[in-house]
Design a protein around this motif. Structure first.
Motif, PDB file in Angstrom:
ATOM      1  N   THR A  30       0.864  -1.176   0.000  1.00 30.23           N
ATOM      2  CA  THR A  30       0.000   0.000   0.000  1.00 30.23           C
ATOM      3  C   THR A  30       0.903   1.228   0.000  1.00 30.23           C
ATOM      4  OG1 THR A  30      -0.199  -0.009   2.410  1.00 30.23           O
ATOM      5  CG2 THR A  30      -1.924  -1.154   1.159  1.00 30.23           C
ATOM      6  N   LEU A  38       3.245   7.192  -5.875  1.00 27.22           N
ATOM      7  CA  LEU A  38       1.796   7.427  -5.960  1.00 27.22           C
ATOM      8  C   LEU A  38       1.359   8.013  -7.315  1.00 27.22           C
ATOM      9  CD1 LEU A  38      -0.911   7.147  -4.499  1.00 27.22           C
ATOM     10  CD2 LEU A  38      -0.531   9.443  -3.555  1.00 27.22           C
ATOM     11  N   ALA A  41       1.177   5.250  -9.705  1.00 31.26           N
ATOM     12  CA  ALA A  41       0.112   4.317  -9.327  1.00 31.26           C
ATOM     13  C   ALA A  41      -1.251   4.840  -9.762  1.00 31.26           C
ATOM     14  CB  ALA A  41       0.131   4.065  -7.823  1.00 31.26           C
ATOM     15  N   LEU A  42      -1.418   6.142  -9.787  1.00 30.89           N
ATOM     16  CA  LEU A  42      -2.691   6.716 -10.223  1.00 30.89           C
ATOM     17  C   LEU A  42      -2.775   6.817 -11.743  1.00 30.89           C
ATOM     18  CD1 LEU A  42      -3.059   9.492  -7.510  1.00 30.89           C
ATOM     19  CD2 LEU A  42      -4.006   7.162  -7.515  1.00 30.89           C
ATOM     20  N   VAL A  80      -6.596  12.389  -4.453  1.00 27.72           N
ATOM     21  CA  VAL A  80      -6.418  11.056  -3.860  1.00 27.72           C
ATOM     22  C   VAL A  80      -5.647  11.159  -2.551  1.00 27.72           C
ATOM     23  CG1 VAL A  80      -5.441   8.754  -4.194  1.00 27.72           C
ATOM     24  CG2 VAL A  80      -6.661   9.870  -6.061  1.00 27.72           C
ATOM     25  N   THR A  89      -9.754   6.166   0.918  1.00 28.82           N
ATOM     26  CA  THR A  89      -9.134   5.438  -0.185  1.00 28.82           C
ATOM     27  C   THR A  89      -7.828   4.822   0.289  1.00 28.82           C
ATOM     28  OG1 THR A  89     -10.073   6.913  -1.867  1.00 28.82           O
ATOM     29  CG2 THR A  89      -8.125   5.674  -2.513  1.00 28.82           C
ATOM     30  N   VAL A  91      -4.537   2.916  -1.652  1.00 31.28           N
ATOM     31  CA  VAL A  91      -3.913   2.598  -2.926  1.00 31.28           C
ATOM     32  C   VAL A  91      -2.859   1.530  -2.684  1.00 31.28           C
ATOM     33  CG1 VAL A  91      -2.541   3.484  -4.863  1.00 31.28           C
ATOM     34  CG2 VAL A  91      -4.294   4.935  -3.810  1.00 31.28           C
ATOM     35  N   ALA A  93       0.061  -0.934  -4.888  1.00 27.62           N
ATOM     36  CA  ALA A  93       0.748  -0.983  -6.179  1.00 27.62           C
ATOM     37  C   ALA A  93       1.864  -2.011  -6.162  1.00 27.62           C
ATOM     38  CB  ALA A  93       1.321   0.391  -6.521  1.00 27.62           C
ATOM     39  N   ALA A 103      -1.580  -1.099 -10.257  1.00 26.73           N
ATOM     40  CA  ALA A 103      -2.113  -0.415  -9.079  1.00 26.73           C
ATOM     41  C   ALA A 103      -3.620  -0.556  -9.031  1.00 26.73           C
ATOM     42  CB  ALA A 103      -1.726   1.066  -9.097  1.00 26.73           C
ATOM     43  N   GLN A 105      -7.196   0.439  -6.050  1.00 26.74           N
ATOM     44  CA  GLN A 105      -7.636   1.093  -4.824  1.00 26.74           C
ATOM     45  C   GLN A 105      -8.764   0.300  -4.194  1.00 26.74           C
ATOM     46  OE1 GLN A 105      -8.731   5.218  -5.568  1.00 26.74           O
ATOM     47  NE2 GLN A 105      -7.223   5.370  -7.208  1.00 26.74           N
TER      48      GLN A 105
END
Length: 180
Positions: A30, A38, A41-42, A80, A89, A91, A93, A103, A105
């Motif tokens: 996570t 991040l 990952a998004l 996010v 949320t 996340v 990955a 990735a 969520q």
């Protein structure tokens, strides 16, 4: 246009699936709000959903870097981050060399959480990354006291992958979008 997707639930009586160790250079975890991976990952699910299916595709590291650059400054990462800090949320990955190859969520609300946006960089397909990220999301949800974990699979092939983790189809989700 309305699309049909398998609606699946993780058996509430099952224990969370184990997250397999990937390799020295690849880890599944996570990501906190300040994690440098991040933004990738998004971004990776956008590339994944542009090339649906489980075949190895064409979008790779260069396209991921371009997507991260294109999306920087649009507020999506900040949005996010705020949701992560608020506990809305989580996340997870699969990260290699500082960038996410896969990735997804989960979004907990009380004892229920939906897994959303699990996507693998098309050039990284068929390495078990989607399965590993989903297992990490289920494990995290369970560690937070979530009893019901559900998701909508992209298609029947993807539903079979989720079934290997212990998800079972309970219905069909109808998801609307713009006409094609």
């Amino acid at each position: 246009m309305v699309h049909e997707h398998p609606l699946m639930v993780f058996d509430p009586g099952s224990s969370a699936p184990a997250v397999d160790e990937m390799s020295e250079d690849l880890s599944v975890r996570t990501l906190g709000p300040d994690n440098p991976a991040l933004p990738s990952a998004l971004a990776v699910p956008h590339l994944a959903f542009a090339e649906p299916g489980t075949r190895i595709g064409s979008a790779g590291a260069a396209e991921l870097a371009e997507t991260v650059r294109d999306r920087s400054g649009d507020g999506s990462v900040d949005h996010v981050v705020a949701h992560i800090r608020a506990g809305l949320t989580v996340v997870a990955a699969a990260v290699e060399d500082g960038a996410a190859l896969c990735a997804g969520q989960h979004q907990p609300v009380g004892a229920v959480s939906e897994i959303v946006g699990v996507g693998t960089l098309p050039t990284a397909h068929r390495r078990g990354l989607g399965l590993a990220v989903t297992a990490a999301l289920v494990a995290d949800a369970r560690s937070r006291g979530v009893e019901t974990v559900f998701l909508s699979a992209g298609d029947e092939d993807v539903a079979r992958i989720y079934a290997r983790l212990g998800f079972r189809r309970i219905a069909t989700a109808l998801i609307g979008g713009p006409a094609e």
